[in-house]
Scaffold this motif. Sequence first.
Motif, PDB file in Angstrom:
ATOM      1  N   LYS A 106      -2.121  -3.368 -16.776  1.00  0.00           N
ATOM      2  CA  LYS A 106      -3.181  -4.340 -17.047  1.00  0.00           C
ATOM      3  C   LYS A 106      -3.496  -5.072 -15.755  1.00  0.00           C
ATOM      4  CE  LYS A 106      -1.804  -5.104 -21.858  1.00  0.00           C
ATOM      5  NZ  LYS A 106      -1.374  -6.110 -22.858  1.00  0.00           N
ATOM      6  N   ARG A 107      -4.736  -5.012 -15.331  1.00  0.00           N
ATOM      7  CA  ARG A 107      -5.116  -5.583 -14.039  1.00  0.00           C
ATOM      8  C   ARG A 107      -4.859  -7.079 -13.965  1.00  0.00           C
ATOM      9  NH1 ARG A 107      -7.970  -4.032  -9.728  1.00  0.00           N
ATOM     10  NH2 ARG A 107      -8.428  -2.035 -10.700  1.00  0.00           N
ATOM     11  N   ASN A 108      -5.081  -7.814 -15.055  1.00  0.00           N
ATOM     12  CA  ASN A 108      -4.969  -9.262 -14.961  1.00  0.00           C
ATOM     13  C   ASN A 108      -3.542  -9.745 -14.745  1.00  0.00           C
ATOM     14  OD1 ASN A 108      -3.895  -8.774 -17.446  1.00  0.00           O
ATOM     15  ND2 ASN A 108      -5.269 -10.110 -18.587  1.00  0.00           N
ATOM     16  N   LEU A 109      -2.578  -8.837 -14.777  1.00  0.00           N
ATOM     17  CA  LEU A 109      -1.202  -9.219 -14.503  1.00  0.00           C
ATOM     18  C   LEU A 109      -0.866  -9.121 -13.014  1.00  0.00           C
ATOM     19  CD1 LEU A 109       0.782  -7.468 -17.380  1.00  0.00           C
ATOM     20  CD2 LEU A 109       0.122  -9.864 -17.225  1.00  0.00           C
ATOM     21  N   PHE A 110      -1.750  -8.489 -12.240  1.00  0.00           N
ATOM     22  CA  PHE A 110      -1.382  -8.173 -10.871  1.00  0.00           C
ATOM     23  C   PHE A 110      -2.403  -8.691  -9.863  1.00  0.00           C
ATOM     24  CE2 PHE A 110      -0.190  -4.657 -13.701  1.00  0.00           C
ATOM     25  CZ  PHE A 110       1.167  -4.910 -13.736  1.00  0.00           C
ATOM     26  N   ALA A 111      -1.888  -9.082  -8.726  1.00  0.00           N
ATOM     27  CA  ALA A 111      -2.751  -9.412  -7.602  1.00  0.00           C
ATOM     28  C   ALA A 111      -2.731  -8.219  -6.657  1.00  0.00           C
ATOM     29  CB  ALA A 111      -2.238 -10.655  -6.886  1.00  0.00           C
ATOM     30  N   VAL A 112      -3.880  -7.575  -6.477  1.00  0.00           N
ATOM     31  CA  VAL A 112      -3.904  -6.379  -5.646  1.00  0.00           C
ATOM     32  C   VAL A 112      -4.731  -6.640  -4.394  1.00  0.00           C
ATOM     33  CG1 VAL A 112      -3.451  -4.803  -7.521  1.00  0.00           C
ATOM     34  CG2 VAL A 112      -5.779  -5.489  -7.090  1.00  0.00           C
ATOM     35  N   ASN A 113      -5.314  -5.590  -3.836  1.00  0.00           N
ATOM     36  CA  ASN A 113      -6.158  -5.693  -2.649  1.00  0.00           C
ATOM     37  C   ASN A 113      -5.414  -6.239  -1.440  1.00  0.00           C
ATOM     38  OD1 ASN A 113      -8.380  -4.806  -4.147  1.00  0.00           O
ATOM     39  ND2 ASN A 113      -8.786  -6.884  -4.849  1.00  0.00           N
ATOM     40  N   GLY A 114      -4.425  -5.522  -0.990  1.00  0.00           N
ATOM     41  CA  GLY A 114      -3.839  -5.879   0.284  1.00  0.00           C
ATOM     42  C   GLY A 114      -2.358  -6.174   0.298  1.00  0.00           C
ATOM     43  N   PHE A 115      -1.689  -6.194  -0.858  1.00  0.00           N
ATOM     44  CA  PHE A 115      -0.262  -6.511  -0.818  1.00  0.00           C
ATOM     45  C   PHE A 115       0.500  -5.454  -0.023  1.00  0.00           C
ATOM     46  CE2 PHE A 115       4.067  -6.184  -2.432  1.00  0.00           C
ATOM     47  CZ  PHE A 115       4.492  -7.485  -2.256  1.00  0.00           C
ATOM     48  N   PHE A 116       0.164  -4.193  -0.219  1.00  0.00           N
ATOM     49  CA  PHE A 116       0.844  -3.109   0.498  1.00  0.00           C
ATOM     50  C   PHE A 116       0.041  -2.730   1.748  1.00  0.00           C
ATOM     51  CE2 PHE A 116       2.536  -2.746  -3.752  1.00  0.00           C
ATOM     52  CZ  PHE A 116       3.866  -2.466  -3.534  1.00  0.00           C
ATOM     53  N   SER A 117      -0.277  -3.716   2.552  1.00  0.00           N
ATOM     54  CA  SER A 117      -1.071  -3.472   3.752  1.00  0.00           C
ATOM     55  C   SER A 117      -0.155  -3.490   4.971  1.00  0.00           C
ATOM     56  CB  SER A 117      -2.154  -4.541   3.889  1.00  0.00           C
ATOM     57  OG  SER A 117      -1.545  -5.821   3.996  1.00  0.00           O
ATOM     58  N   GLN A 118      -0.716  -3.810   6.111  1.00  0.00           N
ATOM     59  CA  GLN A 118       0.059  -3.788   7.354  1.00  0.00           C
ATOM     60  C   GLN A 118       1.281  -4.700   7.273  1.00  0.00           C
ATOM     61  OE1 GLN A 118      -2.118  -5.191  10.707  1.00  0.00           O
ATOM     62  NE2 GLN A 118      -0.489  -4.798  12.170  1.00  0.00           N
ATOM     63  N   SER A 119       1.155  -5.811   6.522  1.00  0.00           N
ATOM     64  CA  SER A 119       2.243  -6.789   6.478  1.00  0.00           C
ATOM     65  C   SER A 119       3.304  -6.436   5.451  1.00  0.00           C
ATOM     66  CB  SER A 119       1.678  -8.180   6.163  1.00  0.00           C
ATOM     67  OG  SER A 119       1.007  -8.166   4.914  1.00  0.00           O
ATOM     68  N   ARG A 120       3.221  -5.231   4.866  1.00  0.00           N
ATOM     69  CA  ARG A 120       4.143  -4.858   3.802  1.00  0.00           C
ATOM     70  C   ARG A 120       5.601  -5.054   4.186  1.00  0.00           C
ATOM     71  NH1 ARG A 120       7.706  -1.439   3.252  1.00  0.00           N
ATOM     72  NH2 ARG A 120       7.177  -0.643   5.298  1.00  0.00           N
ATOM     73  N   SER A 121       6.012  -4.524   5.344  1.00  0.00           N
ATOM     74  CA  SER A 121       7.413  -4.608   5.723  1.00  0.00           C
ATOM     75  C   SER A 121       7.825  -6.051   5.994  1.00  0.00           C
ATOM     76  CB  SER A 121       7.689  -3.750   6.962  1.00  0.00           C
ATOM     77  OG  SER A 121       6.855  -4.125   8.029  1.00  0.00           O
ATOM     78  N   VAL A 122       6.891  -6.865   6.459  1.00  0.00           N
ATOM     79  CA  VAL A 122       7.174  -8.281   6.697  1.00  0.00           C
ATOM     80  C   VAL A 122       7.399  -8.987   5.368  1.00  0.00           C
ATOM     81  CG1 VAL A 122       6.260 -10.446   7.620  1.00  0.00           C
ATOM     82  CG2 VAL A 122       5.842  -8.300   8.836  1.00  0.00           C
ATOM     83  N   VAL A 123       6.515  -8.743   4.411  1.00  0.00           N
ATOM     84  CA  VAL A 123       6.666  -9.354   3.094  1.00  0.00           C
ATOM     85  C   VAL A 123       7.967  -8.904   2.446  1.00  0.00           C
ATOM     86  CG1 VAL A 123       5.692  -9.484   0.766  1.00  0.00           C
ATOM     87  CG2 VAL A 123       4.185  -9.641   2.742  1.00  0.00           C
ATOM     88  N   GLN A 124       8.294  -7.631   2.585  1.00  0.00           N
ATOM     89  CA  GLN A 124       9.532  -7.127   2.005  1.00  0.00           C
ATOM     90  C   GLN A 124      10.746  -7.830   2.607  1.00  0.00           C
ATOM     91  OE1 GLN A 124      10.161  -2.856   1.910  1.00  0.00           O
ATOM     92  NE2 GLN A 124      12.355  -3.165   2.159  1.00  0.00           N
ATOM     93  N   LYS A 125      10.759  -7.981   3.925  1.00  0.00           N
ATOM     94  CA  LYS A 125      11.897  -8.628   4.578  1.00  0.00           C
ATOM     95  C   LYS A 125      12.031 -10.090   4.126  1.00  0.00           C
ATOM     96  CE  LYS A 125      14.288  -7.155   7.016  1.00  0.00           C
ATOM     97  NZ  LYS A 125      15.626  -6.563   6.812  1.00  0.00           N
ATOM     98  N   LEU A 126      10.898 -10.790   4.020  1.00  0.00           N
ATOM     99  CA  LEU A 126      10.945 -12.181   3.574  1.00  0.00           C
ATOM    100  C   LEU A 126      11.355 -12.278   2.110  1.00  0.00           C
ATOM    101  CD1 LEU A 126       7.775 -13.569   5.381  1.00  0.00           C
ATOM    102  CD2 LEU A 126      10.168 -14.137   5.870  1.00  0.00           C
ATOM    103  N   LEU A 127      10.957 -11.295   1.320  1.00  0.00           N
ATOM    104  CA  LEU A 127      11.390 -11.274  -0.078  1.00  0.00           C
ATOM    105  C   LEU A 127      12.904 -11.106  -0.157  1.00  0.00           C
ATOM    106  CD1 LEU A 127      10.822 -11.215  -3.087  1.00  0.00           C
ATOM    107  CD2 LEU A 127      10.240  -8.785  -2.881  1.00  0.00           C
ATOM    108  N   GLU A 128      13.454 -10.255   0.679  1.00  0.00           N
ATOM    109  CA  GLU A 128      14.904 -10.070   0.710  1.00  0.00           C
ATOM    110  C   GLU A 128      15.610 -11.368   1.100  1.00  0.00           C
ATOM    111  OE1 GLU A 128      15.379  -6.871   3.437  1.00  0.00           O
ATOM    112  OE2 GLU A 128      14.751  -5.334   2.011  1.00  0.00           O
ATOM    113  N   ILE A 129      15.046 -12.081   2.076  1.00  0.00           N
ATOM    114  CA  ILE A 129      15.637 -13.357   2.501  1.00  0.00           C
ATOM    115  C   ILE A 129      15.525 -14.389   1.383  1.00  0.00           C
ATOM    116  CG2 ILE A 129      15.373 -15.296   4.106  1.00  0.00           C
ATOM    117  CD1 ILE A 129      14.528 -13.225   6.235  1.00  0.00           C
TER     118      ILE A 129
END
Length: 268
Positions: A106-129
């Motif tokens: 269901k689209r209204n549950l998710f924020a899309v358009n760019g989460f898995f973009s160039q900053s993906r690995s940065v977001v992942q690392k910060l999520l781990e922290i």
Amino acid sequence: MAIDVLSQSAVEIAEKINSRVVLFLEAPPKEIESRILSNTELTVVVIGPVFDVRNRRLIRLSIPLTLDRESVLNLVSAFLLEQGLIKEGESFVYVSSSEIGIRPVKRNLFAVNGFFSQSRSVVQKLLEIAIELSIEGREGHPIGTIFVVGDVKNVMKHSHSMLPNPFKGHKINVLDRNSKEIIKEFAQLDGAFIVSSRGRILAAGVYLEVDPKSLDLRLPPGLGSRHIAAAGITKLTKATAISLSESGTIRIFKNGMMLLEYNPRMKY
């Protein structure tokens, strides 16, 4: 072998419900991947340590293994929608070495358009922290903070420093192995971290100037000011925000919407 039997069942289920995607929550043997790709038209998505989306039929996503099942499925759903691999209302089949499931999107549950973009690995690392801070705190005390990643110029327009910038003149990157303890130490400051899409920390202790009344934020009720500020800055800019409350709840926001909600202290 259990994964072999379950993967075959997952393929049969996917074909019966007209699903286009089979998700492996843990990497299967290569021969299973090859067999599915050769004998079906399904897209195979594999969760593991590698991120590779060049092949539209065999996609590898690296998502922190410490996340609960629901959060992993939410992130995969967001990716599939973002990449046009699945449509709202469709479902995908997921499989592990011990289970099979069907996940409607269901689209209204998710924020899309760019989460898995160039900053993906940065977001992942910060999520781990953020997960580590949620579980451990700092010196025995709970920590609340915000990480804002990307679209730095616009983020700065909607924020101001609450104290002298401790990162000014320093080239500290969240992807550097030795940066984790520094980030955890400064997470004790009030305010947000501002991080470039490539991972450089530009500032900490930053106040986000967000007026939620003037923004159309589609958020669940009961969120505190920290989470609302994190959501609001992603509505005003193209940034992604990770907020951590002192209760241990982690939320990721994009486009003013909540993509993920997870509390590592809770058992799901």
